[in-house]
Design a protein around this motif. Structure first.
Motif: not given
Ligand SMILES: Cc1cc2nc3c(=O)[nH]c(=O)nc-3n(C[C@H](O)[C@H](O)[C@H](O)COP(=O)(O)OP(=O)(O)OC[C@H]3O[C@@H](n4cnc5c(N)ncnc54)[C@H](O)[C@@H]3O)c2cc1C
Length: 472
Positions: A396-399, A441-445
Protein backbone atom coordinates in the motif's frame (compact mmCIF):
# COMPACT_ATOMS: atom_id res chain seq x y z
CA UNK A 1 50.83 -4.26 -14.56
CA UNK A 2 50.69 -5.28 -10.92
CA UNK A 3 50.75 -9.00 -10.17
CA UNK A 4 47.94 -10.19 -7.95
CA UNK A 5 47.65 -13.65 -6.42
CA UNK A 6 44.15 -14.75 -5.37
CA UNK A 7 43.96 -17.79 -3.09
CA UNK A 8 40.66 -19.68 -3.43
CA UNK A 9 38.60 -19.84 -6.66
CA UNK A 10 35.21 -20.15 -4.95
CA UNK A 11 32.45 -17.61 -5.46
CA UNK A 12 34.25 -14.55 -4.11
CA UNK A 13 37.70 -15.35 -5.53
CA UNK A 14 36.41 -15.99 -9.06
CA UNK A 15 34.37 -12.78 -9.18
CA UNK A 16 37.27 -10.81 -7.71
CA UNK A 17 39.66 -12.28 -10.30
CA UNK A 18 37.33 -11.25 -13.11
CA UNK A 19 36.85 -7.73 -11.79
CA UNK A 20 40.53 -7.06 -11.01
CA UNK A 21 41.44 -8.42 -14.45
CA UNK A 22 38.97 -5.94 -15.98
CA UNK A 23 40.99 -3.23 -14.23
CA UNK A 24 44.08 -4.51 -16.06
CA UNK A 25 45.91 -6.33 -13.26
CA UNK A 26 47.75 -9.58 -13.93
CA UNK A 27 45.89 -12.26 -11.97
CA UNK A 28 46.89 -15.74 -10.78
CA UNK A 29 43.92 -17.55 -9.22
CA UNK A 30 44.89 -20.68 -7.28
CA UNK A 31 42.41 -23.26 -5.97
CA UNK A 32 42.91 -26.33 -3.81
CA UNK A 33 40.13 -28.43 -5.33
CA UNK A 34 40.03 -29.89 -8.84
CA UNK A 35 38.48 -27.74 -11.56
CA UNK A 36 34.74 -28.12 -10.86
CA UNK A 37 33.99 -27.81 -14.58
CA UNK A 38 35.70 -31.17 -15.05
CA UNK A 39 34.60 -33.10 -11.92
CA UNK A 40 31.42 -33.44 -9.87
CA UNK A 41 31.10 -31.50 -6.65
CA UNK A 42 31.51 -33.30 -3.32
CA UNK A 43 28.28 -34.12 -1.55
CA UNK A 44 27.27 -32.12 1.45
CA UNK A 45 28.25 -28.58 0.38
CA UNK A 46 25.25 -26.31 -0.01
CA UNK A 47 24.27 -27.16 -3.55
CA UNK A 48 22.05 -24.19 -4.14
CA UNK A 49 21.98 -20.73 -2.66
CA UNK A 50 19.70 -17.72 -2.45
CA UNK A 51 21.07 -14.88 -4.57
CA UNK A 52 19.60 -11.42 -4.04
CA UNK A 53 20.19 -7.74 -4.82
CA UNK A 54 23.53 -7.19 -3.10
CA UNK A 55 25.03 -10.19 -4.86
CA UNK A 56 23.55 -9.10 -8.18
CA UNK A 57 25.21 -5.71 -7.71
CA UNK A 58 28.65 -7.35 -7.71
CA UNK A 59 27.80 -9.45 -10.77
CA UNK A 60 26.43 -6.38 -12.60
CA UNK A 61 29.65 -4.51 -11.94
CA UNK A 62 31.56 -7.26 -13.73
CA UNK A 63 29.05 -7.22 -16.63
CA UNK A 64 27.71 -10.75 -16.04
CA UNK A 65 24.34 -10.14 -14.36
CA UNK A 66 22.38 -11.07 -17.49
CA UNK A 67 24.35 -14.29 -18.01
CA UNK A 68 23.75 -15.28 -14.38
CA UNK A 69 20.02 -14.56 -14.65
CA UNK A 70 19.73 -17.58 -16.98
CA UNK A 71 20.61 -19.77 -13.98
CA UNK A 72 18.10 -18.28 -11.55
CA UNK A 73 14.75 -19.48 -10.21
CA UNK A 74 12.83 -16.63 -8.55
CA UNK A 75 11.50 -17.35 -5.04
CA UNK A 76 8.80 -14.82 -4.11
CA UNK A 77 8.28 -15.90 -0.52
CA UNK A 78 8.56 -18.53 2.16
CA UNK A 79 6.19 -21.47 1.78
CA UNK A 80 5.53 -22.50 5.37
CA UNK A 81 4.68 -26.16 5.95
CA UNK A 82 2.86 -26.82 9.21
CA UNK A 83 2.93 -30.22 10.90
CA UNK A 84 -0.71 -30.75 9.95
CA UNK A 85 0.27 -30.60 6.28
CA UNK A 86 -1.28 -27.15 5.90
CA UNK A 87 0.86 -24.77 3.79
CA UNK A 88 0.80 -21.02 3.17
CA UNK A 89 2.97 -18.58 1.26
CA UNK A 90 4.43 -15.66 3.19
CA UNK A 91 5.74 -13.20 0.56
CA UNK A 92 9.21 -11.69 1.05
CA UNK A 93 7.79 -8.27 0.29
CA UNK A 94 4.60 -6.42 -0.61
CA UNK A 95 6.50 -4.93 -3.60
CA UNK A 96 6.14 -7.26 -6.57
CA UNK A 97 9.69 -6.70 -7.84
CA UNK A 98 11.32 -7.82 -4.56
CA UNK A 99 12.16 -11.52 -4.55
CA UNK A 100 15.21 -13.73 -4.08
CA UNK A 101 16.59 -16.35 -6.46
CA UNK A 102 17.71 -19.93 -6.15
CA UNK A 103 20.99 -20.59 -7.94
CA UNK A 104 23.22 -23.64 -8.20
CA UNK A 105 26.54 -23.10 -6.42
CA UNK A 106 28.57 -25.13 -8.92
CA UNK A 107 26.61 -23.61 -11.84
CA UNK A 108 27.42 -20.09 -10.68
CA UNK A 109 31.02 -20.92 -9.80
CA UNK A 110 31.54 -22.46 -13.28
CA UNK A 111 30.13 -19.37 -14.97
CA UNK A 112 32.41 -17.10 -12.90
CA UNK A 113 35.47 -19.21 -13.74
CA UNK A 114 34.58 -19.25 -17.44
CA UNK A 115 34.20 -15.46 -17.44
CA UNK A 116 37.45 -14.96 -15.53
CA UNK A 117 39.33 -17.27 -17.91
CA UNK A 118 38.10 -15.31 -20.93
CA UNK A 119 40.40 -12.53 -19.73
CA UNK A 120 43.90 -12.85 -21.22
CA UNK A 121 45.44 -11.59 -17.97
CA UNK A 122 43.96 -14.34 -15.75
CA UNK A 123 45.74 -17.64 -15.07
CA UNK A 124 43.89 -20.31 -13.10
CA UNK A 125 45.61 -23.16 -11.27
CA UNK A 126 43.78 -26.08 -9.60
CA UNK A 127 44.70 -28.84 -7.14
CA UNK A 128 47.06 -26.53 -5.26
CA UNK A 129 46.48 -26.10 -1.53
CA UNK A 130 47.91 -23.04 0.14
CA UNK A 131 49.92 -24.09 3.18
CA UNK A 132 51.89 -21.02 4.16
CA UNK A 133 51.96 -17.29 3.57
CA UNK A 134 54.86 -14.93 4.23
CA UNK A 135 53.20 -11.59 4.64
CA UNK A 136 56.03 -9.07 4.28
CA UNK A 137 57.16 -10.15 0.81
CA UNK A 138 54.41 -11.46 0.13
CA UNK A 139 54.87 -15.14 -0.78
CA UNK A 140 52.48 -18.08 -0.67
CA UNK A 141 53.47 -21.74 -0.76
CA UNK A 142 51.12 -24.37 -2.20
CA UNK A 143 51.12 -28.15 -2.16
CA UNK A 144 49.99 -30.07 -5.23
CA UNK A 145 47.18 -32.44 -4.16
CA UNK A 146 48.29 -35.13 -6.64
CA UNK A 147 52.10 -35.07 -6.41
CA UNK A 148 52.68 -33.37 -3.07
CA UNK A 149 55.15 -31.03 -4.80
CA UNK A 150 55.50 -27.53 -3.36
CA UNK A 151 55.33 -24.32 -5.39
CA UNK A 152 55.86 -20.82 -4.07
CA UNK A 153 54.23 -17.82 -5.74
CA UNK A 154 55.26 -14.23 -5.18
CA UNK A 155 53.02 -11.25 -6.00
CA UNK A 156 52.63 -7.54 -5.39
CA UNK A 157 49.58 -8.33 -3.29
CA UNK A 158 47.65 -11.41 -2.22
CA UNK A 159 43.89 -11.61 -1.79
CA UNK A 160 42.79 -14.47 0.45
CA UNK A 161 39.36 -15.71 -0.60
CA UNK A 162 39.90 -19.19 0.80
CA UNK A 163 36.62 -19.38 2.66
CA UNK A 164 35.42 -19.82 6.24
CA UNK A 165 38.30 -22.11 7.23
CA UNK A 166 40.90 -19.77 5.68
CA UNK A 167 44.48 -21.00 5.88
CA UNK A 168 45.71 -17.47 5.25
CA UNK A 169 43.76 -16.25 8.29
CA UNK A 170 45.22 -19.12 10.31
CA UNK A 171 48.69 -17.98 9.19
CA UNK A 172 47.85 -14.50 10.47
CA UNK A 173 46.89 -15.97 13.86
CA UNK A 174 50.19 -17.81 14.13
CA UNK A 175 52.31 -14.86 13.01
CA UNK A 176 53.42 -13.50 16.35
CA UNK A 177 54.43 -10.12 14.91
CA UNK A 178 50.79 -9.54 14.09
CA UNK A 179 47.99 -9.06 16.60
CA UNK A 180 44.89 -10.52 14.97
CA UNK A 181 41.65 -10.21 16.91
CA UNK A 182 39.47 -13.18 16.19
CA UNK A 183 36.26 -14.68 17.49
CA UNK A 184 34.76 -17.93 16.30
CA UNK A 185 31.27 -18.83 17.48
CA UNK A 186 30.06 -22.28 16.49
CA UNK A 187 26.35 -23.01 16.31
CA UNK A 188 25.02 -25.95 18.36
CA UNK A 189 23.20 -27.09 15.19
CA UNK A 190 24.64 -28.86 12.17
CA UNK A 191 23.15 -29.29 8.72
CA UNK A 192 22.63 -32.17 6.32
CA UNK A 193 21.55 -32.01 2.70
CA UNK A 194 18.95 -34.29 1.11
CA UNK A 195 17.11 -34.22 -2.19
CA UNK A 196 13.50 -34.18 -3.36
CA UNK A 197 13.86 -35.59 -6.88
CA UNK A 198 11.84 -34.27 -9.85
CA UNK A 199 8.46 -35.91 -10.47
CA UNK A 200 8.15 -38.69 -13.08
CA UNK A 201 7.34 -36.16 -15.80
CA UNK A 202 10.33 -34.00 -14.81
CA UNK A 203 8.25 -31.36 -13.00
CA UNK A 204 8.46 -30.01 -9.45
CA UNK A 205 6.88 -31.95 -6.58
CA UNK A 206 6.37 -28.74 -4.58
CA UNK A 207 5.59 -25.17 -5.60
CA UNK A 208 8.60 -24.03 -7.62
CA UNK A 209 8.85 -20.31 -6.85
CA UNK A 210 9.25 -20.36 -3.09
CA UNK A 211 11.78 -21.17 -0.41
CA UNK A 212 10.05 -23.96 1.50
CA UNK A 213 10.33 -24.06 5.30
CA UNK A 214 9.17 -26.67 7.79
CA UNK A 215 9.70 -24.74 11.08
CA UNK A 216 9.64 -26.98 14.15
CA UNK A 217 11.04 -24.82 16.94
CA UNK A 218 14.57 -26.12 17.50
CA UNK A 219 14.93 -27.89 14.17
CA UNK A 220 13.80 -27.14 10.65
CA UNK A 221 13.92 -28.26 7.06
CA UNK A 222 14.25 -25.89 4.15
CA UNK A 223 14.12 -26.64 0.41
CA UNK A 224 15.25 -24.58 -2.58
CA UNK A 225 14.34 -25.43 -6.18
CA UNK A 226 16.87 -26.53 -8.83
CA UNK A 227 16.55 -26.03 -12.58
CA UNK A 228 16.12 -29.81 -13.19
CA UNK A 229 12.89 -30.04 -11.16
CA UNK A 230 14.49 -31.26 -7.95
CA UNK A 231 14.73 -29.45 -4.60
CA UNK A 232 17.79 -29.41 -2.41
CA UNK A 233 16.57 -29.96 1.14
CA UNK A 234 18.62 -28.91 4.15
CA UNK A 235 17.91 -30.28 7.61
CA UNK A 236 19.10 -28.06 10.48
CA UNK A 237 19.24 -30.05 13.71
CA UNK A 238 20.99 -29.79 17.10
CA UNK A 239 24.06 -31.99 17.45
CA UNK A 240 22.95 -33.25 20.87
CA UNK A 241 20.79 -32.76 23.98
CA UNK A 242 17.46 -33.04 22.18
CA UNK A 243 15.00 -35.91 21.57
CA UNK A 244 15.90 -35.75 17.92
CA UNK A 245 19.45 -34.69 17.21
CA UNK A 246 22.34 -35.83 15.04
CA UNK A 247 23.73 -37.77 18.00
CA UNK A 248 20.48 -39.74 18.44
CA UNK A 249 19.51 -40.35 14.79
CA UNK A 250 21.73 -43.37 14.40
CA UNK A 251 19.43 -45.97 12.81
CA UNK A 252 17.15 -46.08 9.76
CA UNK A 253 14.16 -46.62 12.07
CA UNK A 254 14.97 -43.52 14.12
CA UNK A 255 15.32 -41.38 10.99
CA UNK A 256 12.01 -42.66 9.59
CA UNK A 257 10.30 -42.09 12.94
CA UNK A 258 11.68 -38.55 13.16
CA UNK A 259 10.44 -37.60 9.69
CA UNK A 260 7.10 -39.33 10.27
CA UNK A 261 6.56 -37.30 13.44
CA UNK A 262 7.95 -33.96 12.31
CA UNK A 263 7.79 -33.81 8.51
CA UNK A 264 5.26 -36.45 7.40
CA UNK A 265 4.64 -34.74 4.04
CA UNK A 266 8.39 -34.78 3.22
CA UNK A 267 8.70 -38.49 3.95
CA UNK A 268 6.70 -39.18 0.77
CA UNK A 269 8.89 -36.86 -1.29
CA UNK A 270 12.33 -38.31 -0.51
CA UNK A 271 12.28 -41.96 -1.62
CA UNK A 272 15.87 -42.65 -0.49
CA UNK A 273 15.69 -40.80 2.79
CA UNK A 274 17.63 -43.22 5.02
CA UNK A 275 20.26 -43.89 2.38
CA UNK A 276 20.85 -40.20 1.79
CA UNK A 277 20.75 -39.44 5.49
CA UNK A 278 23.58 -41.81 6.27
CA UNK A 279 25.58 -41.08 3.12
CA UNK A 280 25.64 -37.29 3.32
CA UNK A 281 27.89 -35.57 5.85
CA UNK A 282 26.84 -33.25 8.66
CA UNK A 283 28.14 -29.72 8.06
CA UNK A 284 28.97 -27.27 10.82
CA UNK A 285 28.10 -23.57 10.90
CA UNK A 286 29.56 -20.64 12.71
CA UNK A 287 30.38 -16.96 12.80
CA UNK A 288 33.93 -15.72 12.35
CA UNK A 289 34.77 -12.11 13.05
CA UNK A 290 38.32 -10.86 12.87
CA UNK A 291 40.43 -7.75 12.42
CA UNK A 292 42.53 -6.38 10.91
CA UNK A 293 41.74 -7.96 7.57
CA UNK A 294 45.06 -6.97 6.03
CA UNK A 295 48.76 -7.20 6.68
CA UNK A 296 51.51 -4.77 5.62
CA UNK A 297 49.32 -3.61 2.72
CA UNK A 298 50.32 -6.92 1.11
CA UNK A 299 47.63 -9.44 2.03
CA UNK A 300 43.88 -8.87 2.35
CA UNK A 301 41.16 -11.28 3.54
CA UNK A 302 37.86 -11.11 1.67
CA UNK A 303 34.55 -13.03 1.58
CA UNK A 304 34.06 -15.80 4.14
CA UNK A 305 37.77 -15.70 5.00
CA UNK A 306 37.15 -12.27 6.57
CA UNK A 307 33.59 -12.74 7.84
CA UNK A 308 32.01 -16.18 7.85
CA UNK A 309 28.38 -16.21 8.95
CA UNK A 310 25.63 -18.73 9.61
CA UNK A 311 23.50 -19.21 6.46
CA UNK A 312 20.10 -18.09 7.76
CA UNK A 313 19.83 -14.71 6.03
CA UNK A 314 21.05 -16.20 2.76
CA UNK A 315 23.65 -13.42 2.65
CA UNK A 316 27.12 -15.00 2.89
CA UNK A 317 27.68 -15.13 -0.86
CA UNK A 318 25.76 -11.89 -1.38
CA UNK A 319 27.98 -10.14 1.17
CA UNK A 320 31.09 -11.61 -0.49
CA UNK A 321 30.01 -10.26 -3.89
CA UNK A 322 29.21 -6.94 -2.21
CA UNK A 323 32.77 -6.99 -0.79
CA UNK A 324 34.05 -7.02 -4.37
CA UNK A 325 31.79 -4.07 -5.28
CA UNK A 326 32.79 -2.02 -2.21
CA UNK A 327 36.49 -2.75 -2.79
CA UNK A 328 36.11 -1.84 -6.45
CA UNK A 329 34.64 1.55 -5.60
CA UNK A 330 37.64 2.40 -3.41
CA UNK A 331 40.20 0.93 -5.81
CA UNK A 332 38.75 2.91 -8.71
CA UNK A 333 39.44 6.16 -6.86
CA UNK A 334 43.10 5.30 -6.25
CA UNK A 335 43.93 3.17 -9.28
CA UNK A 336 45.64 5.78 -11.44
CA UNK A 337 47.88 6.90 -8.59
CA UNK A 338 48.52 3.28 -7.61
CA UNK A 339 49.69 2.48 -11.14
CA UNK A 340 51.98 5.54 -11.13
CA UNK A 341 53.44 4.48 -7.79
CA UNK A 342 52.06 7.59 -6.04
CA UNK A 343 49.68 5.53 -3.89
CA UNK A 344 49.98 2.15 -2.19
CA UNK A 345 47.74 -0.80 -1.47
CA UNK A 346 47.98 -0.23 2.28
CA UNK A 347 45.87 2.92 2.03
CA UNK A 348 43.25 1.13 -0.08
CA UNK A 349 43.11 -1.84 2.31
CA UNK A 350 42.74 0.48 5.32
CA UNK A 351 39.94 2.42 3.72
CA UNK A 352 38.19 -0.77 2.59
CA UNK A 353 38.23 -2.24 6.09
CA UNK A 354 37.15 1.07 7.60
CA UNK A 355 34.08 1.15 5.35
CA UNK A 356 33.27 -2.55 5.29
CA UNK A 357 34.01 -4.06 8.70
CA UNK A 358 30.97 -2.66 10.52
CA UNK A 359 28.71 -3.91 7.76
CA UNK A 360 30.25 -7.38 7.76
CA UNK A 361 29.77 -7.54 11.54
CA UNK A 362 26.16 -6.40 11.14
CA UNK A 363 25.21 -9.09 8.64
CA UNK A 364 26.93 -11.74 10.79
CA UNK A 365 24.68 -10.65 13.69
CA UNK A 366 21.54 -10.44 11.55
CA UNK A 367 22.18 -13.97 10.25
CA UNK A 368 22.05 -15.29 13.83
CA UNK A 369 18.78 -13.36 14.46
CA UNK A 370 17.26 -15.00 11.43
CA UNK A 371 17.99 -18.50 12.69
CA UNK A 372 15.40 -18.05 15.44
CA UNK A 373 13.04 -16.36 13.01
CA UNK A 374 13.17 -19.23 10.53
CA UNK A 375 13.16 -22.25 12.81
CA UNK A 376 10.63 -20.98 15.34
CA UNK A 377 9.00 -17.60 14.71
CA UNK A 378 7.72 -18.35 11.19
CA UNK A 379 5.44 -20.95 12.80
CA UNK A 380 4.04 -18.48 15.39
CA UNK A 381 0.78 -16.57 15.09
CA UNK A 382 2.21 -13.24 16.32
CA UNK A 383 5.02 -13.38 13.78
CA UNK A 384 2.64 -14.31 10.97
CA UNK A 385 0.45 -11.30 11.87
CA UNK A 386 3.54 -9.10 11.75
CA UNK A 387 4.54 -10.39 8.31
CA UNK A 388 0.99 -9.89 6.95
CA UNK A 389 0.93 -6.32 8.23
CA UNK A 390 4.38 -5.55 6.84
CA UNK A 391 3.45 -6.97 3.44
CA UNK A 392 0.30 -4.82 3.46
CA UNK A 393 2.36 -1.70 4.36
CA UNK A 394 4.79 -2.44 1.53
CA UNK A 395 2.03 -3.05 -1.00
CA UNK A 396 0.00 0.00 0.00
CA UNK A 397 2.83 2.43 0.84
CA UNK A 398 5.80 1.12 -1.19
CA UNK A 399 7.87 4.26 -0.65
CA UNK A 400 7.20 4.47 3.08
CA UNK A 401 7.84 1.07 4.55
CA UNK A 402 10.61 -1.53 4.24
CA UNK A 403 10.62 -4.52 6.58
CA UNK A 404 13.91 -5.65 8.09
CA UNK A 405 14.05 -8.47 5.54
CA UNK A 406 13.56 -5.99 2.74
CA UNK A 407 16.16 -3.54 4.12
CA UNK A 408 18.73 -6.33 4.33
CA UNK A 409 17.90 -8.19 1.15
CA UNK A 410 16.55 -5.73 -1.41
CA UNK A 411 18.11 -2.37 -0.50
CA UNK A 412 21.55 -2.75 -1.99
CA UNK A 413 22.51 0.88 -1.39
CA UNK A 414 21.74 0.72 2.33
CA UNK A 415 24.72 -0.55 4.38
CA UNK A 416 24.02 -3.73 6.40
CA UNK A 417 24.78 -1.81 9.61
CA UNK A 418 21.95 0.66 8.87
CA UNK A 419 19.62 -2.19 7.89
CA UNK A 420 20.38 -3.83 11.23
CA UNK A 421 19.84 -0.64 13.26
CA UNK A 422 16.56 0.32 11.62
CA UNK A 423 15.29 -3.23 11.03
CA UNK A 424 15.73 -4.38 14.61
CA UNK A 425 14.01 -1.26 15.99
CA UNK A 426 11.12 -1.70 13.57
CA UNK A 427 10.72 -5.37 14.52
CA UNK A 428 10.66 -4.49 18.18
CA UNK A 429 8.09 -1.74 17.54
CA UNK A 430 5.69 -3.79 15.46
CA UNK A 431 5.87 -6.91 17.65
CA UNK A 432 5.40 -4.78 20.77
CA UNK A 433 2.36 -2.99 19.32
CA UNK A 434 0.81 -6.26 18.15
CA UNK A 435 1.43 -7.90 21.51
CA UNK A 436 -0.15 -4.97 23.35
CA UNK A 437 -3.19 -5.07 21.03
CA UNK A 438 -2.55 -1.49 19.85
CA UNK A 439 -2.93 -2.31 16.16
CA UNK A 440 -6.61 -3.27 16.35
CA UNK A 441 -8.80 -3.89 13.35
CA UNK A 442 -10.74 -0.63 13.64
CA UNK A 443 -7.61 1.32 12.64
CA UNK A 444 -6.92 2.16 9.01
CA UNK A 445 -3.70 0.75 7.54
CA UNK A 446 -2.21 4.27 7.36
CA UNK A 447 -2.94 4.79 11.07
CA UNK A 448 -1.24 1.51 11.91
CA UNK A 449 1.81 2.57 9.88
CA UNK A 450 1.96 5.89 11.75
CA UNK A 451 1.91 4.06 15.08
CA UNK A 452 4.69 1.69 13.96
CA UNK A 453 6.83 4.58 12.72
CA UNK A 454 6.35 6.56 15.92
CA UNK A 455 7.27 3.58 18.10
CA UNK A 456 10.28 2.81 15.88
CA UNK A 457 11.54 6.38 16.23
CA UNK A 458 11.20 6.19 20.00
CA UNK A 459 13.15 2.92 20.08
CA UNK A 460 15.87 4.32 17.82
CA UNK A 461 16.17 7.41 20.02
CA UNK A 462 16.66 5.13 22.99
CA UNK A 463 19.13 2.78 21.24
CA UNK A 464 21.19 5.60 19.76
CA UNK A 465 21.32 7.66 22.97
CA UNK A 466 24.57 7.73 24.94
CA UNK A 467 24.45 5.26 27.85
CA UNK A 468 24.00 7.96 30.50
CA UNK A 469 20.74 9.08 28.82
CA UNK A 470 19.23 5.60 28.46
CA UNK A 471 16.26 4.77 30.67
CA UNK A 472 15.74 1.18 31.75
C1 LIG B 1 24.49 -24.58 4.20
C2 LIG B 1 24.86 -23.25 3.64
C3 LIG B 1 23.92 -22.51 2.95
C4 LIG B 1 24.24 -21.26 2.43
N1 LIG B 1 23.28 -20.55 1.79
C5 LIG B 1 23.57 -19.32 1.31
C6 LIG B 1 22.58 -18.57 0.60
O1 LIG B 1 21.45 -19.03 0.41
N2 LIG B 1 22.91 -17.33 0.14
C7 LIG B 1 24.15 -16.79 0.35
O2 LIG B 1 24.38 -15.64 -0.07
N3 LIG B 1 25.11 -17.49 1.01
C8 LIG B 1 24.86 -18.73 1.48
N4 LIG B 1 25.82 -19.45 2.12
C9 LIG B 1 27.15 -18.83 2.35
C10 LIG B 1 28.03 -18.95 1.13
O3 LIG B 1 28.19 -20.31 0.79
C11 LIG B 1 29.39 -18.34 1.42
O4 LIG B 1 29.26 -17.10 2.06
C12 LIG B 1 30.18 -18.14 0.13
O5 LIG B 1 30.44 -19.39 -0.45
C13 LIG B 1 31.49 -17.39 0.41
O6 LIG B 1 32.27 -17.37 -0.73
P1 LIG B 1 33.86 -17.46 -0.59
O7 LIG B 1 34.36 -17.45 -1.98
O8 LIG B 1 34.33 -16.44 0.36
O9 LIG B 1 34.13 -18.88 0.07
P2 LIG B 1 33.94 -20.30 -0.60
O10 LIG B 1 32.79 -20.30 -1.52
O11 LIG B 1 33.95 -21.28 0.52
O12 LIG B 1 35.25 -20.48 -1.48
C14 LIG B 1 36.51 -20.67 -0.93
C15 LIG B 1 37.37 -21.36 -1.96
O13 LIG B 1 38.69 -21.43 -1.48
C16 LIG B 1 39.18 -22.74 -1.69
N5 LIG B 1 40.22 -22.99 -0.67
C17 LIG B 1 40.03 -23.21 0.65
N6 LIG B 1 41.20 -23.38 1.27
C18 LIG B 1 42.15 -23.24 0.31
C19 LIG B 1 43.58 -23.33 0.35
N7 LIG B 1 44.23 -23.58 1.49
N8 LIG B 1 44.26 -23.15 -0.80
C20 LIG B 1 43.59 -22.90 -1.96
N9 LIG B 1 42.26 -22.82 -2.05
C21 LIG B 1 41.54 -22.98 -0.92
C22 LIG B 1 37.97 -23.63 -1.53
O14 LIG B 1 38.15 -24.91 -2.11
C23 LIG B 1 36.91 -22.79 -2.22
O15 LIG B 1 36.85 -23.04 -3.60
C24 LIG B 1 25.54 -20.72 2.62
C25 LIG B 1 26.50 -21.47 3.31
C26 LIG B 1 26.17 -22.72 3.82
C27 LIG B 1 27.20 -23.50 4.55
Amino acid sequence: MKNILIIGAGLCGSLLALRLAQHGFQITLVEKRPDLRKTTLDAGRSINLALSDRGLRGLRLAGIEEAVRELLIPMTGRMIHEKSGNTFLSPYSGRKDEFINSVSRPGLNKLLLNEAEKMPNVTTVFNQTCKKVIFETPLATFEDSKTGAETTYSADVIFATDGAGSVVRANMIHDKSFLLNISHQWLGHGYKELEIPPSENGGYREYKNALHIWPRGEDMLIALPNLNGSFTVTLFLPYKNSDYCFESLTTREKVQEYFKNEFPDVLKLIPNLSEEFFKNPVGSMGTVKCDPWHRFGKVLLMGDAAHAMVPFYGQGMNASFEDVAVFDEILSRYKDDLMKGKENWQKIFYEYEEVRKKDADAICDLAVDNFDEMKAHTGMELFQKKRKLETAFEAEFPQDYYSKYSLVTFNETLPYSEAKRLGRAQDKAILGLLHEGELHDTLKLKEKLTLVKKRTEAILKQTDAPDYLKTT
